[in-house]
Design a protein around this motif. Structure first.
Motif, PDB file in Angstrom:
ATOM      1  N   ALA A   1       0.829  -1.212   0.000  1.00 35.12           N
ATOM      2  CA  ALA A   1       0.000   0.000   0.000  1.00 35.12           C
ATOM      3  C   ALA A   1       0.862   1.261   0.000  1.00 35.12           C
ATOM      4  CB  ALA A   1      -0.929  -0.005   1.212  1.00 35.12           C
ATOM      5  N   LEU A   2       1.922   1.270   0.812  1.00 36.30           N
ATOM      6  CA  LEU A   2       2.797   2.438   0.872  1.00 36.30           C
ATOM      7  C   LEU A   2       3.522   2.665  -0.454  1.00 36.30           C
ATOM      8  CD1 LEU A   2       4.326   2.047   4.464  1.00 36.30           C
ATOM      9  CD2 LEU A   2       2.607   3.704   3.709  1.00 36.30           C
ATOM     10  N   ILE A   3       3.971   1.578  -1.082  1.00 38.76           N
ATOM     11  CA  ILE A   3       4.654   1.712  -2.371  1.00 38.76           C
ATOM     12  C   ILE A   3       3.671   2.153  -3.453  1.00 38.76           C
ATOM     13  CG2 ILE A   3       5.812   0.405  -4.194  1.00 38.76           C
ATOM     14  CD1 ILE A   3       7.112  -1.266  -1.949  1.00 38.76           C
ATOM     15  N   PHE A   4       2.466   1.594  -3.419  1.00 45.72           N
ATOM     16  CA  PHE A   4       1.453   1.933  -4.412  1.00 45.72           C
ATOM     17  C   PHE A   4       1.108   3.424  -4.364  1.00 45.72           C
ATOM     18  CE2 PHE A   4      -2.791   2.189  -6.232  1.00 45.72           C
ATOM     19  CZ  PHE A   4      -2.715   1.326  -7.318  1.00 45.72           C
ATOM     20  N   HIS A   5       1.079   3.982  -3.150  1.00 45.21           N
ATOM     21  CA  HIS A   5       0.698   5.387  -2.977  1.00 45.21           C
ATOM     22  C   HIS A   5       1.911   6.274  -2.708  1.00 45.21           C
ATOM     23  CE1 HIS A   5      -3.605   4.654  -3.048  1.00 45.21           C
ATOM     24  NE2 HIS A   5      -3.451   3.660  -2.209  1.00 45.21           N
ATOM     25  N   GLN A   6       3.087   5.843  -3.163  1.00 47.11           N
ATOM     26  CA  GLN A   6       4.295   6.608  -2.864  1.00 47.11           C
ATOM     27  C   GLN A   6       4.273   7.990  -3.513  1.00 47.11           C
ATOM     28  OE1 GLN A   6       7.837   4.681  -4.353  1.00 47.11           O
ATOM     29  NE2 GLN A   6       6.834   4.011  -6.229  1.00 47.11           N
ATOM     30  N   GLY A   7       3.526   8.142  -4.615  1.00 46.79           N
ATOM     31  CA  GLY A   7       3.428   9.462  -5.240  1.00 46.79           C
ATOM     32  C   GLY A   7       2.758  10.465  -4.327  1.00 46.79           C
TER      33      GLY A   7
ATOM     34  N   ILE B   1       2.421  10.171  -1.068  1.00 49.38           N
ATOM     35  CA  ILE B   1       3.252  10.329   0.134  1.00 49.38           C
ATOM     36  C   ILE B   1       4.403  11.280  -0.152  1.00 49.38           C
ATOM     37  CG2 ILE B   1       4.824   9.107   1.690  1.00 49.38           C
ATOM     38  CD1 ILE B   1       2.995   6.663   1.412  1.00 49.38           C
ATOM     39  N   ALA B   2       5.041  11.115  -1.308  1.00 49.60           N
ATOM     40  CA  ALA B   2       6.156  12.002  -1.672  1.00 49.60           C
ATOM     41  C   ALA B   2       5.700  13.453  -1.745  1.00 49.60           C
ATOM     42  CB  ALA B   2       6.745  11.560  -3.013  1.00 49.60           C
ATOM     43  N   ALA B   3       4.547  13.691  -2.351  1.00 50.19           N
ATOM     44  CA  ALA B   3       4.041  15.057  -2.483  1.00 50.19           C
ATOM     45  C   ALA B   3       3.758  15.679  -1.117  1.00 50.19           C
ATOM     46  CB  ALA B   3       2.774  15.061  -3.336  1.00 50.19           C
ATOM     47  N   ASP B   4       3.151  14.912  -0.221  1.00 51.73           N
ATOM     48  CA  ASP B   4       2.830  15.424   1.113  1.00 51.73           C
ATOM     49  C   ASP B   4       4.087  15.734   1.921  1.00 51.73           C
ATOM     50  OD1 ASP B   4       0.186  15.340   0.641  1.00 51.73           O
ATOM     51  OD2 ASP B   4      -0.325  13.888   2.196  1.00 51.73           O
ATOM     52  N   LEU B   5       5.149  14.982   1.662  1.00 52.26           N
ATOM     53  CA  LEU B   5       6.385  15.189   2.414  1.00 52.26           C
ATOM     54  C   LEU B   5       7.307  16.208   1.735  1.00 52.26           C
ATOM     55  CD1 LEU B   5       7.280  11.516   3.461  1.00 52.26           C
ATOM     56  CD2 LEU B   5       6.095  13.260   4.796  1.00 52.26           C
ATOM     57  N   GLY B   6       6.860  16.774   0.620  1.00 51.28           N
ATOM     58  CA  GLY B   6       7.678  17.758  -0.079  1.00 51.28           C
ATOM     59  C   GLY B   6       8.805  17.138  -0.871  1.00 51.28           C
ATOM     60  N   LYS B   7       8.661  15.880  -1.262  1.00 51.16           N
ATOM     61  CA  LYS B   7       9.671  15.182  -2.060  1.00 51.16           C
ATOM     62  C   LYS B   7       9.096  14.856  -3.429  1.00 51.16           C
ATOM     63  CE  LYS B   7      12.460  15.333   1.341  1.00 51.16           C
ATOM     64  NZ  LYS B   7      13.596  16.278   1.283  1.00 51.16           N
ATOM     65  N   THR B   8       9.945  14.383  -4.312  1.00 53.20           N
ATOM     66  CA  THR B   8       9.506  14.044  -5.659  1.00 53.20           C
ATOM     67  C   THR B   8       9.263  12.542  -5.777  1.00 53.20           C
ATOM     68  OG1 THR B   8      11.755  13.685  -6.494  1.00 53.20           O
ATOM     69  CG2 THR B   8      10.863  15.939  -6.587  1.00 53.20           C
ATOM     70  N   LEU B   9       8.368  12.197  -6.693  1.00 55.03           N
ATOM     71  CA  LEU B   9       8.141  10.775  -6.961  1.00 55.03           C
ATOM     72  C   LEU B   9       9.404  10.128  -7.505  1.00 55.03           C
ATOM     73  CD1 LEU B   9       6.314   8.305  -7.260  1.00 55.03           C
ATOM     74  CD2 LEU B   9       5.559   9.222  -9.469  1.00 55.03           C
ATOM     75  N   GLU B  10      10.186  10.892  -8.263  1.00 55.78           N
ATOM     76  CA  GLU B  10      11.416  10.345  -8.822  1.00 55.78           C
ATOM     77  C   GLU B  10      12.370   9.897  -7.727  1.00 55.78           C
ATOM     78  OE1 GLU B  10       9.323  12.516 -11.814  1.00 55.78           O
ATOM     79  OE2 GLU B  10       9.943  13.112  -9.787  1.00 55.78           O
ATOM     80  N   LEU B  11      12.409  10.629  -6.606  1.00 63.19           N
ATOM     81  CA  LEU B  11      13.272  10.239  -5.500  1.00 63.19           C
ATOM     82  C   LEU B  11      12.818   8.905  -4.917  1.00 63.19           C
ATOM     83  CD1 LEU B  11      15.411  10.644  -3.305  1.00 63.19           C
ATOM     84  CD2 LEU B  11      13.746  12.048  -2.053  1.00 63.19           C
ATOM     85  N   PHE B  12      11.520   8.772  -4.668  1.00 64.09           N
ATOM     86  CA  PHE B  12      11.015   7.521  -4.113  1.00 64.09           C
ATOM     87  C   PHE B  12      11.219   6.363  -5.088  1.00 64.09           C
ATOM     88  CE2 PHE B  12       9.263  10.067  -0.848  1.00 64.09           C
ATOM     89  CZ  PHE B  12       8.843   9.232   0.172  1.00 64.09           C
ATOM     90  N   ALA B  13      10.970   6.618  -6.377  1.00 62.33           N
ATOM     91  CA  ALA B  13      11.140   5.564  -7.373  1.00 62.33           C
ATOM     92  C   ALA B  13      12.602   5.128  -7.465  1.00 62.33           C
ATOM     93  CB  ALA B  13      10.641   6.054  -8.732  1.00 62.33           C
ATOM     94  N   ALA B  14      13.509   6.104  -7.449  1.00 58.33           N
ATOM     95  CA  ALA B  14      14.935   5.778  -7.531  1.00 58.33           C
ATOM     96  C   ALA B  14      15.393   5.018  -6.288  1.00 58.33           C
ATOM     97  CB  ALA B  14      15.753   7.057  -7.702  1.00 58.33           C
ATOM     98  N   SER B  15      14.840   5.355  -5.132  1.00 59.83           N
ATOM     99  CA  SER B  15      15.246   4.693  -3.889  1.00 59.83           C
ATOM    100  C   SER B  15      14.722   3.270  -3.802  1.00 59.83           C
ATOM    101  CB  SER B  15      14.762   5.497  -2.679  1.00 59.83           C
ATOM    102  OG  SER B  15      13.358   5.540  -2.608  1.00 59.83           O
ATOM    103  N   PHE B  16      13.851   2.873  -4.748  1.00 58.86           N
ATOM    104  CA  PHE B  16      13.392   1.487  -4.766  1.00 58.86           C
ATOM    105  C   PHE B  16      14.541   0.535  -5.066  1.00 58.86           C
ATOM    106  CE2 PHE B  16      11.010  -2.226  -6.245  1.00 58.86           C
ATOM    107  CZ  PHE B  16      10.043  -2.301  -5.259  1.00 58.86           C
ATOM    108  N   VAL B  17      15.592   1.051  -5.695  1.00 61.12           N
ATOM    109  CA  VAL B  17      16.794   0.241  -5.906  1.00 61.12           C
ATOM    110  C   VAL B  17      17.375  -0.188  -4.563  1.00 61.12           C
ATOM    111  CG1 VAL B  17      19.131   0.249  -6.836  1.00 61.12           C
ATOM    112  CG2 VAL B  17      17.280   1.363  -8.102  1.00 61.12           C
TER     113      VAL B  17
END
Length: 411
Positions: free
Chosen positions: A234-240, A242-258
């Motif tokens: 659920a957290l990964i599915f809605h990471q976009g 979550i990223a927006a609410d925390l002031g971060k980019t989706l690209e950061l969360f997606a890249a950190s999936f590595v």
């Protein structure tokens, strides 16, 4: 662990190849094809998500009906049917011309890929290995990690060259026939490994799993058993969001999936020896501790480093928990009903992964039903659920009897 690999290379390789082959039906692989499929069939994101969720739920309901046959079928024959089924699923999906065929294709992919390919590998390893079960399951599970690391990149490249339809067909040939066929070749002459497990004097396998449902410990630990798949999905599915609410980019969360994928490997490898030393039942209540710590870091520290730490600890929990969940069922039920029990619990887990994103979606948007919950609220809910289910699991270890699997240890 390396001694086990040296001693039983064919059996470990069989499980590894089948978990790797299961990638064709896993979300991380199918998601690479989503833009191309949606464009070809004029589907928007919501419509495709609805189709995917419905097909996943349907496959979870059918999985126990087919998964139980591994308890009374020659593993070579069972594995061959599953491998061919995966190939046909890939071809059916590639040839889909509309939503109805797409629903059928995804249903078959999820059933034969995520469901039965993984089920075949894990059940075979869990019932064959006794004292080294944890190490064997950890090594077998590395096929999942290798699939996550290699196949999405390869699939993207193939789609760009030959298109999504031919890429799916090629995936079916490689993963369903070549990979599974190679694994079956390695066990073709291993009669003891192939035959359904049957201890002298034990009741014949019936293909039913009433035992697992009659164990109080299992029911007390069910929220804990599904915690990591449901919440982390659920957290990964809605990471976009979550990223927006925390002031971060989706690209950061997606890249950190590595980082998430990378730390899953040591989590799985560490889990194997710990299971063999302490038991999976003992470790169940503590395996979520790294994820709880990672979520708390992200709640109180909204930095890029915090995102990386969160993903690393969540990935470690994912790897550790995967090995523990695979081993704990074998500790609860006798080996001759392990396939039926595993397919039933796997079905519950798949259903939880479908429910998690939907529940968190309602919490995020409210839908006029509940107050809207922001990213920090979701993270708090996740941490509290993890902590509460872990405490209940610890209490169950202290006060409730477990199963009967150890009384019928395979080897």
């Amino acid at each position: 662990m390396f001694e086990l690999l040296r001693r039983e290379p064919r059996f470990i390789a069989f499980g590894f190849m089948y978990t790797f082959g299961s990638s064709a039906g896993q979300t991380f692989f199918i998601s690479v094809f989503v833009p191309s499929i949606a464009a070809a069939m004029a589907l928007n994101d919501a419509e495709f998500s609805f189709i995917y969720a419905g097909a996943t739920i349907a496959s979870a309901l059918v999985l126990p009906l087919l998964g139980k046959f591994i308890d009374r079928t020659d593993l070579f024959h069972y594995g061959a049917v599953v491998g061919i089924g995966l190939t046909l699923a890939c071809f059916f999906t590639a040839l889909a011309t509309g939503p109805l065929m797409l629903i059928g294709g995804i249903f078959l992919l999820r059933l034969f890929g995520q469901g039965l390919m993984s089920h075949t590998a894990i059940t075979a390893a869990a019932r064959w290995f006794g004292r080294d079960r944890g190490k064997a399951l950890a090594l077998t599970s590395l096929g999942h990690a290798m699939g996550e690391g290699l196949l999405p990149v390869i699939a993207v490249a193939l789609i760009g060259v030959i298109g999504w339809r031919f890429s799916f067909m090629l995936s079916g040939l490689l993963l369903g026939l070549l990979v599974a066929g190679t694994a079956l070749y390695w066990i073709r002459a291993q009669g003891d490994f192939r035959r359904p497990f049957q201890r002298e004097g034990a009741k014949p396998a019936t293909g039913e799993a009433p035992g697992i449902l009659s164990i109080p410990w299992f029911w007390a630990n069910l929220p804990l058993y599904i915690a990591s798949p449901m919440i982390l999905t659920a957290l990964i599915f809605h990471q976009g969001a979550i990223a927006a609410d925390l002031g971060k980019t989706l690209e950061l969360f997606a890249a950190s999936f590595v980082v998430f994928a990378a730390t899953r490997v040591p989590g799985s490898l560490v889990g194997g020896p710990l299971i063999d030393r302490f038991s999976a039942r003992f470790l169940m209540p503590v395996h979520l501790v790294p994820a709880i710590a990672g979520i708390l870091v992200l709640i109180f520290w909204h930095s890029t480093l915090a995102v990386l730490i969160y993903m690393a600890l969540a990935g470690f929990t994912n790897g550790l928990g995967g090995t523990i969940r695979q081993a704990v069922i074998a500790e609860l039920v006798p080996a001759q009903t392990l396939g039926a029990a595993r397919s039933l619990t796997s079905s519950m887990m798949v259903l939880s992964t479908a429910a998690g994103p939907a529940i968190y979606g309602v919490l995020l948007t409210g839908l006029g039903i509940v107050p809207q919950t922001g990213a920090v609220g979701l993270l708090w809910i996740s941490a509290l659920y993890f902590a509460a289910s872990s405490l209940v699991g610890a209490a169950a270890n202290r006060f409730l009897p477990a199963g009967i699997g150890d009384e019928a240890e395979a080897i």
